[in-house]
Design a protein around this motif. Sequence first.
Motif, PDB file in Angstrom:
ATOM      1  N   VAL A 128     -55.674   8.389  13.449  1.00 32.52           N
ATOM      2  CA  VAL A 128     -55.296   9.386  13.110  1.00 32.52           C
ATOM      3  C   VAL A 128     -53.868   9.246  12.529  1.00 32.52           C
ATOM      4  O   VAL A 128     -53.169   9.527  11.751  1.00 32.52           O
ATOM      5  CB  VAL A 128     -55.215  10.443  14.203  1.00 32.52           C
ATOM      6  N   GLY A 129     -53.040   8.297  13.352  1.00 28.74           N
ATOM      7  CA  GLY A 129     -51.600   8.077  13.270  1.00 28.74           C
ATOM      8  C   GLY A 129     -51.438   7.288  11.898  1.00 28.74           C
ATOM      9  O   GLY A 129     -50.641   7.462  11.047  1.00 28.74           O
ATOM     10  N   THR A 130     -52.483   6.387  11.517  1.00 30.44           N
ATOM     11  CA  THR A 130     -52.415   5.697  10.229  1.00 30.44           C
ATOM     12  C   THR A 130     -52.734   6.557   9.115  1.00 30.44           C
ATOM     13  O   THR A 130     -51.886   6.881   8.121  1.00 30.44           O
ATOM     14  CB  THR A 130     -53.524   4.648  10.194  1.00 30.44           C
ATOM     15  N   VAL A 131     -53.555   7.494   9.277  1.00 30.52           N
ATOM     16  CA  VAL A 131     -53.581   8.638   8.291  1.00 30.52           C
ATOM     17  C   VAL A 131     -52.339   9.557   8.018  1.00 30.52           C
ATOM     18  O   VAL A 131     -51.860   9.815   6.925  1.00 30.52           O
ATOM     19  CB  VAL A 131     -54.845   9.512   8.448  1.00 30.52           C
ATOM     20  N   ALA A 132     -51.676  10.059   9.100  1.00 32.13           N
ATOM     21  CA  ALA A 132     -50.392  10.619   8.960  1.00 32.13           C
ATOM     22  C   ALA A 132     -49.729  10.024   8.259  1.00 32.13           C
ATOM     23  O   ALA A 132     -48.488  10.353   7.660  1.00 32.13           O
ATOM     24  CB  ALA A 132     -50.428  11.295  10.569  1.00 32.13           C
ATOM     25  N   LEU A 133     -49.175   8.604   8.775  1.00 33.76           N
ATOM     26  CA  LEU A 133     -48.214   7.700   8.225  1.00 33.76           C
ATOM     27  C   LEU A 133     -48.551   7.676   6.629  1.00 33.76           C
ATOM     28  O   LEU A 133     -47.618   7.887   6.065  1.00 33.76           O
ATOM     29  CB  LEU A 133     -48.235   6.575   8.820  1.00 33.76           C
TER      30      LEU A 133
END
Length: 173
Positions: A128-133
Amino acid sequence: APDAATNAALTFGTAALFAMVTACVGSPGAIVRALALGLLVNAALTVAGAVGQGDLGLRAIGEFPFAPDMPGVSVIVSGGWRYVRPYGLLPHPNILAGSLLIGLLAAGALYFSGARVWRAIGGAGVIVGTVALLLTFSRAAWVGAAIGGVAFLLAIYPLLRDRRVRARLIALT
């Protein structure tokens, strides 16, 4: 320049407070877990803001208002396409991307920890953090993620001889 001085003081004060909290906690694992959990919250708000192309109305917890038609909002325009970069709970998408990056690195480390529940939280945080980044469109944070990823791989290189560690890394990617 009062604005530059205020920004510098805020940056230094935040770093000093983080250093004090880190020193007081005494457990690096607790700091990593807190950063990974914070990543999950920030990433969820980021994705929701990007999908909705505006703020979520969470002013009570400090969300900054933003919308595609507001002046001064960070927008990407290409042809007829207009994309408002998400702000999360921070005043600018680049600042959000920096905080996501720190949480992303912590979640990656947490994924390789011993407890199964923390591995699951770390794995979810990385995804999820990669998508958000990526949704923040912060090029500096993308470069930081690439450099941090390489440093992370070099740090765990000795562990890659273990088949279980290799399997976790493959599953994460």
